[in-house]
Enzyme design. Structure first.
Site, PDB file in Angstrom:
ATOM      1  N   HIS A   8       0.834  -1.208   0.000  1.00 47.39           N
ATOM      2  CA  HIS A   8       0.000   0.000   0.000  1.00 47.39           C
ATOM      3  C   HIS A   8       0.871   1.261   0.000  1.00 47.39           C
ATOM      4  O   HIS A   8       2.023   1.203  -0.404  1.00 47.39           O
ATOM      5  CB  HIS A   8      -0.985  -0.028   1.165  1.00 47.39           C
ATOM      6  CG  HIS A   8      -1.831  -1.263   1.181  1.00 47.39           C
ATOM      7  ND1 HIS A   8      -2.916  -1.453   0.360  1.00 47.39           N
ATOM      8  CD2 HIS A   8      -1.697  -2.415   1.899  1.00 47.39           C
ATOM      9  CE1 HIS A   8      -3.438  -2.649   0.578  1.00 47.39           C
ATOM     10  NE2 HIS A   8      -2.713  -3.260   1.496  1.00 47.39           N
TER      11      HIS A   8
ATOM     12  N   GLU B 244      -2.572   0.427   7.787  1.00 42.90           N
ATOM     13  CA  GLU B 244      -1.670  -0.669   7.428  1.00 42.90           C
ATOM     14  C   GLU B 244      -0.424  -0.172   6.714  1.00 42.90           C
ATOM     15  O   GLU B 244       0.690  -0.679   6.938  1.00 42.90           O
ATOM     16  CB  GLU B 244      -2.412  -1.671   6.543  1.00 42.90           C
ATOM     17  CG  GLU B 244      -1.561  -2.852   6.115  1.00 42.90           C
ATOM     18  CD  GLU B 244      -2.182  -3.661   4.993  1.00 42.90           C
ATOM     19  OE1 GLU B 244      -1.453  -4.491   4.412  1.00 42.90           O
ATOM     20  OE2 GLU B 244      -3.370  -3.450   4.690  1.00 42.90           O
TER      21      GLU B 244
ATOM     22  N   HIS C  58       2.717  -7.051   4.590  1.00 44.63           N
ATOM     23  CA  HIS C  58       1.339  -6.570   4.742  1.00 44.63           C
ATOM     24  C   HIS C  58       0.803  -6.859   6.141  1.00 44.63           C
ATOM     25  O   HIS C  58       1.379  -7.654   6.893  1.00 44.63           O
ATOM     26  CB  HIS C  58       0.421  -7.249   3.717  1.00 44.63           C
ATOM     27  CG  HIS C  58       0.596  -6.748   2.326  1.00 44.63           C
ATOM     28  ND1 HIS C  58      -0.205  -5.796   1.767  1.00 44.63           N
ATOM     29  CD2 HIS C  58       1.514  -7.062   1.375  1.00 44.63           C
ATOM     30  CE1 HIS C  58       0.190  -5.553   0.525  1.00 44.63           C
ATOM     31  NE2 HIS C  58       1.240  -6.317   0.268  1.00 44.63           N
TER      32      HIS C  58
ATOM     33  N   GLU D  11       1.593 -11.775   5.553  1.00 41.24           N
ATOM     34  CA  GLU D  11       0.555 -11.096   6.337  1.00 41.24           C
ATOM     35  C   GLU D  11       0.938 -11.261   7.806  1.00 41.24           C
ATOM     36  O   GLU D  11       0.707 -12.304   8.420  1.00 41.24           O
ATOM     37  CB  GLU D  11      -0.818 -11.720   6.062  1.00 41.24           C
ATOM     38  CG  GLU D  11      -1.312 -11.579   4.635  1.00 41.24           C
ATOM     39  CD  GLU D  11      -2.009 -10.250   4.374  1.00 41.24           C
ATOM     40  OE1 GLU D  11      -1.852  -9.327   5.209  1.00 41.24           O
ATOM     41  OE2 GLU D  11      -2.699 -10.143   3.348  1.00 41.24           O
TER      42      GLU D  11
END
Length: 474
Positions: free
Chosen positions: A311, A326, A380, A441
Site C-alpha cells: 500500500h 496498514e 502486509h 501477512e
C-alpha cells in the site's frame, strides 16, 4: 389490451426505421431496462424484419443466470422460477419444458446469442415500448396485479415481513479479498461456481440493501457493481436484488478464468478470498542456492533482495482497530529490514517505496524484474473480523514455496501469533515477479491484540530480524 398496443406500434415503427438485412449498427436502437441503459458489445439487429436482441445482457439485468453449453450450442436462462432453453439456429425454445416457436431462430452475432425481442418480452415478464424522442427500446418489468381484496377485509393489515439482515457495503481490499459487511441476521447460502463466463455466485436470503448503501429501494434484478483492478482473474463484483419474496441479494464475482476461492463467515462480515487460477501451479525450477563462499575472500556476488512495503500514498490499506493504517506498519517493518540487510556483505537490499508514496502493483513487480532480483518480499497486515488472528504467508509459483515456508516460520517466531499456514494466491506482486517471491501477512489489524503487538517497535524489530535470519537460511 393497453399493453399490447404500444408493442404493436413499436413493431410497426421498426419496420420503417430499418430497411432490409444488414442495416448499419449506428441505426440500431439502444436498450434500456427499467430506465437504465443495458451495455452490450453487440447492438440489437434486424434480420428479415425481426428485431433480435442479445439475450445475456437482458437476462443478467433481470437477475437471471445464463449458461452456454458449447457442445450442444444451447443457451439456458433461469432464475429459479423460469427456465428458458434456446438452441442456435433453431426456432423452437423450451419455456419451463413447454415448446414455443420463435419468430426467427436463435442466432449468433459476434459470439453473442440473439433472440427475437418479442419473444423476450412475452416470456420474461417485460413490457416493451419504443421511445420516439430518444430512439430507444424501453423494457420494463411487469408489475404483477395485486390479489383482489377479501370479501370481508380484516380490521388490521398484516405488515410485510422485513428482511432479517441488511447488506451495508461490499469492498475489495486490493489483495484478492471481497468483504461484505452487514447488520442483523444474515445466513448466506454456500457459494457456487458458474461457467461460460466463469463466475462465483453468493446468495444472501432474507437480506435487503441498507439505505446508506443503496438509498433507493432497488427493483428486482437491479443493483450495482464494483470494478476490480490488479487481480489476475477477478474483474468485477456485481450485486443485485435477485428476489423480493423473500428479499434475496445475489453477489456475483466475474472472472476471466476458473479460479480457486475460500469463503469465510464472521460476525457482521462475509469474506470471499479469490486465490489463483484453478489447476496445478506451472512447473518451475527450484530456487538457486547461493554458492559456497570462502570467508577469506569477498563474496563473488551480492544477492539482490527487494522489500515491498504494501500500500502507500492514497492507498492506506486496512485500518487498524487502534487507529493506525496498514501502510504505516508495512513501511516501518520494511525500513527496519532494509537497514539490517544493508549490514550483510552478501546482500544488496532495495525498497519499492521509501516513504508514504503510492506505487502501482505492476510497477512494483517490474522494479524487481528489471533489477533481476534474487528474492522479493511483500509485507502486509491482514484484516477481517475482531476475532480473526494469526500470521500467514502466500506464494504463487513452485519456485517460491521454499522461501515462503522458511520465512513463515521465522515471522511466526517473531509475532507469536496463531499459525494460519503457507498458502498459494494470485496476488500481482508475487505472480508477475520472475524470482522467488512471497507476501507476508504479519497479523490482523482488525484484532485488538494483534494490532497492539504490531504497533510496538519491539515486535517490528523482531519481525525484521527474523526475516533477515530467514533470508540467510535460504
Amino acid at each position: 389490451m393497453k399493453k399490447f398496443v404500444p408493442f404493436l406500434f413499436f413493431l410497426s415503427f421498426l419496420s420503417v426505421l430499418f430497411i432490409g438485412v444488414g442495416q448499419a449498427a449506428a441505426d440500431a436502437p439502444k436498450l434500456y431496462l427499467n430506465g437504465k441503459p443495458l451495455e452490450s458489445d453487440v447492438e440489437p439487429a434486424v434480420v428479415n424484419q425481426t428485431t433480435l436482441v442479445p439475450i445475456r445482457v437482458i437476462a443478467e439485468g433481470l437477475g437471471f443466470d445464463v449458461i452456454w453449453q458449447k457442445e450442444s450450442k444451447k443457451v439456458i436462462v433461469h432464475n429459479g422460477e423460469t427456465r428458458i432453453e434456446f438452441t442456435l439456429d433453431d426456432r423452437t425454445a423450451l419455456v419451463n419444458g413447454e415448446a414455443k416457436t420463435l419468430l426467427a431462430p436463435a442466432t449468433a452475432i459476434k459470439n453473442r446469442t440473439m433472440i427475437p425481442l418479442r419473444f423476450v418480452g412475452e416470456n420474461m415478464g417485460l413490457d416493451v415500448y419504443w421511445d420516439q424522442k430518444t430512439k430507444t427500446v424501453q423494457l420494463f418489468q411487469q408489475v404483477k396485479p395485486a390479489d383482489p381484496p377479501p370479501a370481508e377485509p380484516p380490521k388490521t393489515e398484516t405488515p410485510e415481513i422485513p428482511a432479517k439482515g441488511k447488506l451495508k457495503s461490499i469492498e475489495y481490499n486490493g489483495l484478492g479479498s471481497v468483504i461484505l459487511r452487514y447488520e442483523g441476521d444474515v445466513k448466506a447460502n454456500k457459494p457456487f461456481v458458474l461457467n461460460a463466463p466463469d463466475r462465483i455466485v453468493l446468495d444472501l436470503p432474507d437480506t435487503a440493501f441498507a439505505s446508506d448503501f443503496l438509498p433507493e429501494p432497488p427493483v428486482k434484478g437491479t443493483g450495482g457493481s464494483l470494478t476490480v483492478d490488479g487481480h489476475p482473474t477477478l474483474t468485477k463484483v456485481r450485486y443485485s436484488l435477485y428476489s423480493d419474496k423473500p428479499s434475496t441479494i445475489r453477489v456475483v464475482l466475474d472472472l476471466t478464468a476458473p479460479t480457486n476461492y475460500t469463503f469465510t463467515e464472521g460476525q457482521g462480515e462475509l469474506r470471499i478470498d479469490v486465490l489463483d487460477a484453478a489447476g496445478p501451479a506451472p512447473s518451475q525450477p527450484p530456487a538457486t542456492e547461493p554458492p559456497a563462499t570462502d570467508p577469506s575472500k569477498p563474496p563473488a556476488k551480492k544477492y539482490k533482495v527487494v522489500i515491498d512495503a504494501g500500500h502507500g500514498g492514497h492507498d492506506p490499506g486496512a485500518k487498524s482497530v487502534l487507529g493506525y493504517n496498514e501502510k504505516e506498519l508495512n513501511l516501518k517493518i520494511a525500513l527496519k529490514l532494509y537497514e539490517l540487510l544493508k549490514k550483510e556483505p552478501a546482500i544488496e537490499p532495495y525498497l519499492t517505496r521509501k516513504d508514504d508514496t503510492f506505487v502501482a502493483l505492476d510497477d512494483r513487480a517490474k522494479f524487481a524484474n528489471d533489477l533481476k532480483a534474487d528474492i522479493f518480499i511483500s509485507i502486509h497486515g491482514n484484516s477481517f473480523t475482531p476475532s480473526a488472528t494469526g500470521t500467514e504467508t502466500y506464494y504463487n509459483r513452485s519456485d517460491s514455496k521454499q522461501l515462503a515456508e522458511i520465512l513463515h516460520q521465522h515471522v511466526l517466531k517473531a509475532t507469536g501469533f496463531k499459525d494460519r499456514g503457507v498458502k498459494t494466491a494470485g496476488y500481482v506482486v508475487i505472480k508477475k515477479t520472475t524470482m522467488p517471491a512471497v507476501l507476508v501477512e504479519t497479523g490482523f489489524l482488525s484484532n485488538k491484540d494483534d494490532a497492539a503487538a504490531l504497533q510496538k517497535e519491539e515486535t517490528q524489530n523482531r519481525i525484521a530480524q527474523e526475516l533477515v535470519a530467514g533470508i540467510k537460511n535460504i
